[in-house]
Design a protein around this motif. Structure first.
Motif, PDB file in Angstrom:
ATOM      1  N   ALA A  93      -7.167   3.284  14.232  1.00 43.95           N
ATOM      2  CA  ALA A  93      -8.007   2.481  13.353  1.00 43.95           C
ATOM      3  C   ALA A  93      -7.497   2.428  11.930  1.00 43.95           C
ATOM      4  O   ALA A  93      -8.034   1.684  11.112  1.00 43.95           O
ATOM      5  N   PHE A  94      -6.456   3.188  11.621  1.00 43.04           N
ATOM      6  CA  PHE A  94      -5.969   3.279  10.250  1.00 43.04           C
ATOM      7  C   PHE A  94      -4.559   2.701  10.159  1.00 43.04           C
ATOM      8  O   PHE A  94      -3.654   3.106  10.885  1.00 43.04           O
ATOM      9  N   ALA A  95      -4.389   1.757   9.232  1.00 44.88           N
ATOM     10  CA  ALA A  95      -3.143   1.012   9.144  1.00 44.88           C
ATOM     11  C   ALA A  95      -2.108   1.672   8.248  1.00 44.88           C
ATOM     12  O   ALA A  95      -0.900   1.501   8.473  1.00 44.88           O
ATOM     13  N   ASP A  96      -2.566   2.402   7.249  1.00 36.68           N
ATOM     14  CA  ASP A  96      -1.626   2.917   6.250  1.00 36.68           C
ATOM     15  C   ASP A  96      -1.778   4.430   6.106  1.00 36.68           C
ATOM     16  O   ASP A  96      -2.901   4.951   6.090  1.00 36.68           O
ATOM     17  N   TRP A  97      -0.635   5.098   5.953  1.00 36.39           N
ATOM     18  CA  TRP A  97      -0.578   6.555   5.957  1.00 36.39           C
ATOM     19  C   TRP A  97       0.308   7.079   4.838  1.00 36.39           C
ATOM     20  O   TRP A  97       1.290   6.432   4.461  1.00 36.39           O
ATOM     21  N   THR A 145      -3.145  10.094  -3.884  1.00 40.54           N
ATOM     22  CA  THR A 145      -3.152   9.033  -4.888  1.00 40.54           C
ATOM     23  C   THR A 145      -2.684   7.734  -4.255  1.00 40.54           C
ATOM     24  O   THR A 145      -1.652   7.704  -3.576  1.00 40.54           O
ATOM     25  N   ALA A 146      -3.457   6.685  -4.480  1.00 46.45           N
ATOM     26  CA  ALA A 146      -3.183   5.416  -3.816  1.00 46.45           C
ATOM     27  C   ALA A 146      -2.756   4.345  -4.802  1.00 46.45           C
ATOM     28  O   ALA A 146      -3.149   4.355  -5.975  1.00 46.45           O
ATOM     29  N   SER A 147      -1.983   3.401  -4.310  1.00 47.49           N
ATOM     30  CA  SER A 147      -1.629   2.208  -5.058  1.00 47.49           C
ATOM     31  C   SER A 147      -1.550   1.048  -4.079  1.00 47.49           C
ATOM     32  O   SER A 147      -1.383   1.246  -2.873  1.00 47.49           O
ATOM     33  N   GLY A 148      -1.707  -0.161  -4.634  1.00 49.70           N
ATOM     34  CA  GLY A 148      -1.597  -1.351  -3.799  1.00 49.70           C
ATOM     35  C   GLY A 148      -2.904  -1.811  -3.179  1.00 49.70           C
ATOM     36  O   GLY A 148      -2.938  -2.855  -2.519  1.00 49.70           O
ATOM     37  N   ASP A 166     -12.299   9.603  -6.333  1.00 44.28           N
ATOM     38  CA  ASP A 166     -12.483   9.172  -7.714  1.00 44.28           C
ATOM     39  C   ASP A 166     -11.992   7.731  -7.770  1.00 44.28           C
ATOM     40  O   ASP A 166     -10.786   7.482  -7.787  1.00 44.28           O
ATOM     41  N   ASN A 167     -12.923   6.793  -7.751  1.00 45.43           N
ATOM     42  CA  ASN A 167     -12.524   5.385  -7.695  1.00 45.43           C
ATOM     43  C   ASN A 167     -11.685   4.943  -8.894  1.00 45.43           C
ATOM     44  O   ASN A 167     -10.660   4.268  -8.695  1.00 45.43           O
ATOM     45  N   PRO A 168     -12.051   5.281 -10.137  1.00 41.66           N
ATOM     46  CA  PRO A 168     -11.205   4.853 -11.266  1.00 41.66           C
ATOM     47  C   PRO A 168      -9.776   5.385 -11.174  1.00 41.66           C
ATOM     48  O   PRO A 168      -8.839   4.715 -11.599  1.00 41.66           O
ATOM     49  N   LYS A 169      -9.623   6.593 -10.630  1.00 41.01           N
ATOM     50  CA  LYS A 169      -8.281   7.162 -10.486  1.00 41.01           C
ATOM     51  C   LYS A 169      -7.611   6.746  -9.181  1.00 41.01           C
ATOM     52  O   LYS A 169      -6.446   7.061  -8.955  1.00 41.01           O
ATOM     53  N   ASN A 170      -8.388   6.063  -8.332  1.00 42.53           N
ATOM     54  CA  ASN A 170      -7.878   5.655  -7.015  1.00 42.53           C
ATOM     55  C   ASN A 170      -7.277   6.838  -6.266  1.00 42.53           C
ATOM     56  O   ASN A 170      -6.177   6.764  -5.692  1.00 42.53           O
ATOM     57  N   THR A 171      -8.004   7.935  -6.274  1.00 46.78           N
ATOM     58  CA  THR A 171      -7.536   9.185  -5.680  1.00 46.78           C
ATOM     59  C   THR A 171      -8.581   9.766  -4.737  1.00 46.78           C
ATOM     60  O   THR A 171      -9.768   9.791  -5.060  1.00 46.78           O
ATOM     61  N   LEU A 172      -8.109  10.209  -3.592  1.00 43.58           N
ATOM     62  CA  LEU A 172      -8.930  10.842  -2.564  1.00 43.58           C
ATOM     63  C   LEU A 172      -8.636  12.338  -2.584  1.00 43.58           C
ATOM     64  O   LEU A 172      -7.491  12.745  -2.820  1.00 43.58           O
ATOM     65  N   TYR A 173      -9.669  13.142  -2.334  1.00 39.84           N
ATOM     66  CA  TYR A 173      -9.508  14.594  -2.341  1.00 39.84           C
ATOM     67  C   TYR A 173     -10.018  15.200  -1.032  1.00 39.84           C
ATOM     68  O   TYR A 173     -10.865  14.629  -0.349  1.00 39.84           O
ATOM     69  N   VAL A 180       0.834  -1.198   0.000  1.00 41.39           N
ATOM     70  CA  VAL A 180       0.000   0.000   0.000  1.00 41.39           C
ATOM     71  C   VAL A 180       0.874   1.254   0.000  1.00 41.39           C
ATOM     72  O   VAL A 180       1.835   1.361   0.771  1.00 41.39           O
ATOM     73  N   GLU A 181       0.535   2.191  -0.866  1.00 40.94           N
ATOM     74  CA  GLU A 181       1.230   3.460  -0.879  1.00 40.94           C
ATOM     75  C   GLU A 181       0.207   4.579  -1.055  1.00 40.94           C
ATOM     76  O   GLU A 181      -0.693   4.484  -1.881  1.00 40.94           O
ATOM     77  N   LEU A 182       0.382   5.635  -0.268  1.00 44.41           N
ATOM     78  CA  LEU A 182      -0.466   6.821  -0.339  1.00 44.41           C
ATOM     79  C   LEU A 182       0.434   8.035  -0.515  1.00 44.41           C
ATOM     80  O   LEU A 182       1.373   8.225   0.265  1.00 44.41           O
ATOM     81  N   VAL A 183       0.134   8.852  -1.508  1.00 50.59           N
ATOM     82  CA  VAL A 183       0.960  10.024  -1.780  1.00 50.59           C
ATOM     83  C   VAL A 183       0.074  11.260  -1.849  1.00 50.59           C
ATOM     84  O   VAL A 183      -0.758  11.377  -2.753  1.00 50.59           O
ATOM     85  N   GLU A 184       0.281  12.166  -0.888  1.00 55.39           N
ATOM     86  CA  GLU A 184      -0.500  13.401  -0.848  1.00 55.39           C
ATOM     87  C   GLU A 184       0.170  14.493  -1.673  1.00 55.39           C
ATOM     88  O   GLU A 184       1.395  14.514  -1.826  1.00 55.39           O
TER      89      GLU A 184
END
Length: 125
Positions: free
Chosen positions: A111-115, A23-26, A72-79, A2-6
């Motif tokens: 409660a959150f595993a990945d940052w 933007t997320a991956s994994g 945006d689920n197709p882009k796997n991106t949170l805003y 899992v990777e998250l990049v702000e």
């Protein structure tokens, strides 16, 4: 893995706006609870907004009506759209997730595993 990049942080004046991206991956955001946290210098990291897999949202009182979490689920991106910014919004902002957990039941950091690594937001008066 899992990777998250702000991204999207910066310096703005009081009343200004910023839109943060994560933007997320994994893993797939479509099936996971997602959150934005923030941490100001010398303070505890606090949850700001959450979004469940189905899109249900929660906000802390201090940002209600000013911040909007979306994905945006197709882009796997949170805003995080942040409007009417105040000096007290100054902080490092982090996105977080617990992959595969559909609901968001708490703002607890535990409660959150990945940052992500965070993006700085500075609001000046």
């Amino acid at each position: 893995q899992v990777e998250l990049v702000e991204s999207g942080g910066g310096s703005v004046e009081v009343g200004g706006s910023l839109r943060l991206s994560c933007t997320a991956s994994g893993f797939s955001m479509k099936y996971s609870c997602l959150a934005w946290f923030r941490q100001a210098p010398g303070q505890e990291r606090e949850g700001v907004a959450t979004m469940s897999a189905r899109g249900n949202t929660k906000y802390i009182d201090s940002v209600k009506g000013r911040f909007t979490i979306s994905k945006d689920n197709p882009k796997n991106t949170l805003y995080l759209q942040m409007d009417s910014l105040k000096p007290e919004d100054t902080a490092m902002y982090y996105c977080a997730t617990n992959p595969g957990q559909y609901t968001c039941d708490t703002f607890s950091r535990a409660a959150f595993a990945d940052w992500g690594q965070g993006t700085q937001v500075t609001v000046s008066s």
